[in-house]
Design a protein around this motif. Sequence first.
Motif, short mmCIF file in Angstrom:
data_model
loop_
_atom_site.label_atom_id
_atom_site.label_comp_id
_atom_site.label_asym_id
_atom_site.label_seq_id
_atom_site.Cartn_x
_atom_site.Cartn_y
_atom_site.Cartn_z
N LYS A 267 12.44 43.21 73.18
CA LYS A 267 13.03 44.54 73.11
C LYS A 267 12.54 45.30 71.88
CE LYS A 267 15.56 47.86 74.57
NZ LYS A 267 15.29 48.53 75.85
N ARG B 97 23.46 51.91 86.02
CA ARG B 97 22.02 51.64 85.95
C ARG B 97 21.52 51.30 87.34
NH1 ARG B 97 20.21 46.16 84.51
NH2 ARG B 97 17.94 46.09 84.63
N THR C 202 23.35 36.62 67.47
CA THR C 202 24.26 37.74 67.67
C THR C 202 24.14 38.65 66.45
OG1 THR C 202 25.80 36.45 69.02
CG2 THR C 202 26.67 38.45 67.96
N ASN D 225 24.07 40.21 71.73
CA ASN D 225 25.20 39.29 71.75
C ASN D 225 24.77 37.96 72.36
OD1 ASN D 225 27.76 38.16 71.67
ND2 ASN D 225 28.48 39.23 73.50
N GLN E 152 21.92 36.55 72.33
CA GLN E 152 20.65 36.73 73.04
C GLN E 152 19.62 35.73 72.52
OE1 GLN E 152 19.46 39.27 75.34
NE2 GLN E 152 21.61 39.64 75.76
N GLY F 227 22.01 47.69 88.53
CA GLY F 227 21.83 46.73 87.46
C GLY F 227 23.12 46.57 86.66
N GLU F 228 23.35 45.36 86.15
CA GLU F 228 24.59 45.09 85.43
C GLU F 228 24.44 45.32 83.92
OE1 GLU F 228 25.98 41.23 86.42
OE2 GLU F 228 26.28 41.69 88.55
N ASP F 229 23.34 44.89 83.35
CA ASP F 229 23.18 44.98 81.90
C ASP F 229 22.73 46.38 81.50
OD1 ASP F 229 22.85 44.53 79.22
OD2 ASP F 229 21.07 43.27 79.43
N THR F 230 23.56 47.07 80.71
CA THR F 230 23.20 48.41 80.25
C THR F 230 23.04 48.46 78.74
OG1 THR F 230 25.55 49.05 80.12
CG2 THR F 230 24.40 49.49 82.20
N SER F 231 22.95 47.30 78.10
CA SER F 231 22.83 47.27 76.64
C SER F 231 21.42 47.65 76.18
CB SER F 231 23.19 45.88 76.10
OG SER F 231 22.32 44.90 76.63
N ASN F 232 21.34 48.40 75.12
CA ASN F 232 20.08 48.71 74.42
C ASN F 232 19.08 49.50 75.26
OD1 ASN F 232 20.95 47.22 72.09
ND2 ASN F 232 20.37 45.33 73.13
#
Length: 204
Positions: A140, A100, A161, A130, A132, A113-118
């Motif tokens: 989101k 990302r 979670t 997780n 969150q 970017g580190e977070d690639t979730s969703n």
Amino acid sequence: TLADGSTVFLNRQTSMEYAYHAGDNRLTVDLVGEAYFDISHDEDKVFIVEAEGTLIKDIGTAFNVQAYPDSSTVEVFVEEGEVVFYTEESPGITLKANARGVYHKDTKMFTLGEDTSNITSYKSKVFTFNNQSLKAVVRKLNQVYKTRIEIGENLKDCRITVSFYDESVDEIAEIIAETLGLSLSRSQNSITLTGDGCRGAEVQ
């Protein structure tokens, strides 16, 4: 589906224009908003996405671009293959599968970017959260669904979670309410979650 066989999936509040330039065998897309591209790669053809002052050059891939005018960043996530993410003034960065890239409009800098979730949840309707905060979860979901979920200030720091797999926003809201012990009410275009707080195990 574009003329060359490539497919594009647009998120809400997104528009795009595209043009084929026969002289140099180049297809350009002007994007405002967010879209997922699955490119029909051709070594002899150049495919470039223009988004909020940045350029994304395909090197045989499937990738997501988020470029809203009111956002301070432009983000590219590569699901398969490789892209070059750059501007006219900067060579930018090369992104490969599961990477990302973030362009910061104010500093004109590129970072990873580190977070690639969703990232592509608006397309797949699959979400995984997780531990969150409820504020982040609702933000989101509201980017994806037309019906908005509303929560009070006292609930924003609740942690949850949970995963959702192609469920309606009504089903998602009911699961969140049940998980956190909240009450749910509906109006025409919104769902409101209320309660005294979160169940003990979910609060940080």
